[in-house]
Motif scaffolding. Sequence first.
Motif, PDB file in Angstrom:
ATOM      1  N   ARG A   1       0.827  -1.204   0.000  1.00 17.97           N
ATOM      2  CA  ARG A   1       0.000   0.000   0.000  1.00 17.97           C
ATOM      3  C   ARG A   1       0.860   1.251   0.000  1.00 17.97           C
TER       4      ARG A   1
ATOM      5  N   SER B   1       1.811   4.903   1.095  1.00 15.26           N
ATOM      6  CA  SER B   1       1.570   5.610   2.349  1.00 15.26           C
ATOM      7  C   SER B   1       2.362   6.902   2.451  1.00 15.26           C
ATOM      8  N   THR B   2       3.647   6.869   2.198  1.00 10.85           N
ATOM      9  CA  THR B   2       4.473   8.063   2.403  1.00 10.85           C
ATOM     10  C   THR B   2       4.980   8.681   1.107  1.00 10.85           C
TER      11      THR B   2
ATOM     12  N   SER C   1      -4.653   2.879  -4.254  1.00  8.25           N
ATOM     13  CA  SER C   1      -4.114   2.806  -2.897  1.00  8.25           C
ATOM     14  C   SER C   1      -2.790   2.057  -2.802  1.00  8.25           C
TER      15      SER C   1
ATOM     16  N   VAL D   1       6.975   1.345   0.547  1.00  8.38           N
ATOM     17  CA  VAL D   1       6.740   0.097   1.281  1.00  8.38           C
ATOM     18  C   VAL D   1       7.669  -1.007   0.766  1.00  8.38           C
TER      19      VAL D   1
END
Length: 124
Positions: free
Chosen positions: A48, A50-51, A70, A101
């Motif tokens: 996923r 995220s950052t 996502s 990730v």
Amino acid sequence: MPHEADHSRLPWPSATAVDPRWPTGDGAAVFDCQSCGACCSYSADWPRFSTEEDARLERIPEKFVSADLSGMRCEGARCSALTGDIGKHTACGIYDLRPDVCRACMPGGDDCLMARAAHGLPVS
């Protein structure tokens, strides 16, 4: 056709390419990502975003991104950017563009060992 990237430049957490908490020298486990690929075929819910900054995400080819944007698109539990056979020879088709990730999963780290165990690959 995706270019199979040269993984020889992968930043290892230590000189032995294992978690730094592990012993080094004779008998130390050394995990080669190009002969594994378990982390890239562990769970469709795992890769996923995220950052990542939007500009970095936009560089990932659309065919490798999930419909809801996502994370990486998966075929079952396997990332669509992964090429080759798990536990034999694998490569990332977008290695230089891979999300955070993926960059965070280090050979011999907890995520690595969990994925290897799930695929029945040696963890030591």
